[in-house]
Design an enzyme around this catalytic site. Structure first.
Site, PDB file in Angstrom:
ATOM      1  N   SER A  64      81.985 -12.324  25.186  1.00 18.78           N
ATOM      2  CA  SER A  64      82.988 -12.738  26.321  1.00 18.78           C
ATOM      3  C   SER A  64      82.437 -12.518  28.054  1.00 18.78           C
ATOM      4  O   SER A  64      81.523 -13.505  28.227  1.00 18.78           O
ATOM      5  CB  SER A  64      83.962 -11.709  26.106  1.00 18.78           C
ATOM      6  OG  SER A  64      85.077 -11.983  26.951  1.00 18.78           O
ATOM      7  N   GLU A 370      96.562  -7.957  31.617  1.00 22.22           N
ATOM      8  CA  GLU A 370      95.569  -6.983  32.312  1.00 22.22           C
ATOM      9  C   GLU A 370      95.269  -7.697  33.789  1.00 22.22           C
ATOM     10  O   GLU A 370      95.392  -8.966  33.884  1.00 22.22           O
ATOM     11  CB  GLU A 370      94.243  -6.941  31.607  1.00 22.22           C
ATOM     12  CG  GLU A 370      94.445  -6.209  30.114  1.00 22.22           C
ATOM     13  CD  GLU A 370      93.224  -6.076  29.315  1.00 22.22           C
ATOM     14  OE1 GLU A 370      93.205  -4.969  28.990  1.00 22.22           O
ATOM     15  OE2 GLU A 370      92.564  -6.822  29.076  1.00 22.22           O
ATOM     16  N   ASN A 372      92.591  -8.041  34.850  1.00 19.66           N
ATOM     17  CA  ASN A 372      91.384  -9.058  34.901  1.00 19.66           C
ATOM     18  C   ASN A 372      91.651 -10.118  34.412  1.00 19.66           C
ATOM     19  O   ASN A 372      90.926 -11.077  34.282  1.00 19.66           O
ATOM     20  CB  ASN A 372      90.146  -8.318  34.026  1.00 19.66           C
ATOM     21  CG  ASN A 372      90.933  -8.180  32.548  1.00 19.66           C
ATOM     22  OD1 ASN A 372      91.626  -8.902  32.103  1.00 19.66           O
ATOM     23  ND2 ASN A 372      90.252  -7.176  31.829  1.00 19.66           N
ATOM     24  N   ARG A 497      87.467   5.644  33.286  1.00 24.74           N
ATOM     25  CA  ARG A 497      87.591   5.706  31.884  1.00 24.74           C
ATOM     26  C   ARG A 497      86.223   4.941  31.396  1.00 24.74           C
ATOM     27  O   ARG A 497      85.540   4.340  32.175  1.00 24.74           O
ATOM     28  CB  ARG A 497      88.607   4.733  31.330  1.00 24.74           C
ATOM     29  CG  ARG A 497      88.939   3.394  32.122  1.00 24.74           C
ATOM     30  CD  ARG A 497      90.153   2.474  31.393  1.00 24.74           C
ATOM     31  NE  ARG A 497      89.366   1.864  30.079  1.00 24.74           N
ATOM     32  CZ  ARG A 497      88.611   0.881  29.965  1.00 24.74           C
ATOM     33  NH1 ARG A 497      88.233   0.048  30.941  1.00 24.74           N
ATOM     34  NH2 ARG A 497      88.584   0.471  28.847  1.00 24.74           N
ATOM     35  N   GLY A 500      84.887   0.025  27.057  1.00 22.54           N
ATOM     36  CA  GLY A 500      84.527  -0.245  25.652  1.00 22.54           C
ATOM     37  C   GLY A 500      83.755  -1.422  25.348  1.00 22.54           C
ATOM     38  O   GLY A 500      83.633  -1.701  24.116  1.00 22.54           O
TER      39      GLY A 500
END
Ligand code: G16
Length: 542
Positions: A64, A370, A372, A497, A500
């Site tokens: 991605s 989101e 983004n 955070r 991931g």
């Protein structure tokens, strides 16, 4: 299970000693050369998952928004959703098993998940345009084949196209035809119908510049172009013929840096958008006459769609059906506008479309995005049935017309997952139908200035979070420091955070001025660096 064949085939895709990878926000991501065994094993897992659910599942080879050197894999569940969280753990176990443990881990998964090894298995495969993707998808094929699964390799597709194809296959064509042509036809038919309803705005031709991140979006948009109504002119930039994937371009670059991508010639007030590397995210933007760059991110996309749907739902008597799902990254101004002005309930969940998708399923109409630019809209079966019925049978013309527009919106939206192509067409249709310019859309509310930063640490798992990632629970003292730093600024908020998808800790800060947001982000990044084992040089002021 033919144990000898499994052993021999696995030996051709050996796991590098000591390498342990985790199924993250959206599957596995790492340098491409570390992933051959992961792909083979995800081929194995896809067969087990397909047998467990007695349906076709998908495997998408892509990283991605990550750099071209990376790659990754996302697994797709039968209705086009992300892999069920209960199987993420199996994916990690299988990925990290040593060669000699492979067979016993497979047996254990089969027992825990009640997989009947004698059932048929069917897997759809897709891949992005990375140089490493073709070979890695061959490793997926090897994994599927050795466990006796059937596969259909769609080759180069966007991630959302693969999700769509899997869903079509498992709904026996109810959602659409499981071919790329079927996808193009379904979306373009709905888009053309919507554009027919648009009042003539004096703009006979609608121009849109699209930065394709040098990825798959360029290829697929060119294939789709013949299906578009002729007054819609899409101009493609960063089509992958000259530059590297995601390099200084694409949705992630534009969002994070809040500036135009390289390779797109931005003229004042022109409407432009950027896809990411696998075309599941989109952000819009324009530059005003004084050269100031205006980003229109996922929050503003969610807002535009919510305004439009709320009006239509009110016309068909379903005004309370709508809810919006966001993450902690949502700009404070967007949440405030949605709740206080539009009066729509807003829910906050952890980062990762799988979490947003899951929450949005609770509502009749769930808009999720989101910041983004990753998102879509979900309609419950009951809401869709009601809308389709009104579109056919309602006597009141205004109500019937509103239902027809909603019906076409349902067809245009890819409900399986966020889809840059589908979202782009939804946005273009809404702007045309409402007669809104990109500037008017941008002016719906003013974003609080914000800044996103990345911090390199020895082990990003040192940072633990709670409350939909809005609070840090580890390392000790970090949240207290963030609280104290936030207090020094006006209208401020910050959180951290672990990513991931990349080996970094992410920092988000917003405040009343860009200087304050930048200073706060830097201060918080330094706190992370000092308390969570920072690597390399300390974060520098912006
Ligand atoms: C993936 C996920 C998104 C997430 C993004 C960044 O996007 O699908 O939900 O927002 O990664 O995640 P993180 O901050 O954990 O790195 P994509 O487009 O890269 O697949």
């Amino acid at each position: 299970m033919d144990l000898e064949a499994l052993k021999n085939s696995s030996a051709l895709h050996p796991k590098p000693p000591g390498l342990a990878l985790q199924y993250g926000t959206a599957g596995f991501r790492a340098r491409a050369q570390q992933l051959d065994h992961i792909m083979f094993r995800m081929g194995l897992l896809a067969v087990l998952r397909s047998r467990a659910v007695a349906a076709t599942v998908g495997v998408m080879v892509t990283a991605s928004h990550n750099p071209e050197e990376d790659n990754g894999v996302k697994l797709v569940d039968p209705l086009g959703e992300m892999l069920h969280p209960s199987w993420e753990e199996y994916a990690t176990q299988l990925a990290n098993a040593e060669e000699e443990e492979l067979q016993s881990v497979i047996t254990e998964i089969c027992q825990k998940a009640a997989v009947n090894q004698h059932k048929d298995a069917s897997v759809f495969i897709g891949r992005d345009t990375r140089p490493s993707s073709e070979q890695l998808s061959q490793a997926v094929v090897d994994g599927i084949s050795v466990l006796g699964g059937q596969y259909h390799d769609y080759g180069l597709v966007t991630t959302p196209q693969l999700h769509y194809l899997v869903c079509c296959q498992n709904t026996q064509g109810q959602y659409g035809r499981a071919t790329l042509e079927g996808y193009y036809e379904k979306l373009s038919r709905a888009f053309t119908e919507l554009m027919k309803q648009a009042p003539s705005s004096g703009e006979h031709q609608r121009h849109l510049k699209v930065d394709c991140a040098n990825g798959i979006g360029a290829l697929k948009l060119s294939e789709m172009e013949p299906y578009f109504p002729k007054e819609v002119l899409i101009h493609l930039y960063n089509d992958g013929t000259k530059e590297k994937l995601n390099h200084l371009c694409g949705a992630d670059f534009v969002k994070v840096n809040q500036k135009a991508p390289r390779g797109l010639d931005l003229k004042p007030n022109e409407r432009c958008c950027s896809f990411d590397g696998d075309a599941d995210r989109i952000v819009y933007y324009y530059e005003d006459t004084s050269g100031h760059f205006h980003l229109i991110d996922g929050d503003k996309i969610a807002t535009l769609i919510s305004i439009f749907l709320k009006e239509l739902l009110a016309k068909v008597g379903q005004s309370s059906a709508l809810a919006v799902v966001q993450t902690a990254y949502a700009n404070g101004s967007s949440t405030h506008y949605l709740q206080e002005t539009l009066k729509v309930p807003v829910h906050c969940v952890k980062t990762g479309v799988k979490h947003l998708h899951h929450k949005a399923q609770e509502f009749d109409v769930g808009v999720y995005f989101e910041a983004n630019g990753h998102g879509t809209v979900l309609f419950s079966k009951a809401a869709e049935t009601k809308i389709r019925q009104l579109a056919k049978e309602e006597k009141d013309a205004e109500k019937r017309d509103a239902a027809k527009v909603l019906g076409n919106m349902i067809d245009l939206i890819n409900q399986t997952v966020g889809d840059a192509v589908s979202d782009m067409l939804v946005i273009e249709a809404i702007l045309a139908l409402k007669g809104l310019s990109v500037q008017q859309w941008d002016a719906i509310y003013t974003d609080l200035p914000n800044r996103l930063l990345k911090v390199q640490v020895a082990d990003r798992r040192a940072v633990g979070t709670a409350d939909a990632e809005r609070r840090a629970v580890s390392p000790a003292g970090l949240q207290e420091q963030i609280d104290a730093l936030v207090k020094r600024h006006r209208l401020a908020r910050a959180f951290v955070r672990p990513s991931g998808t990349e080996d970094v800790v992410r920092v988000y800060a917003e405040a009343d001025t860009q200087e304050a947001a930048d200073a706060l982000a830097h201060e918080v990044a330094l706190a992370v660096y000092h308390l969570a084992g920072g690597k390399g040089a300390p974060p520098q002021p912006i």
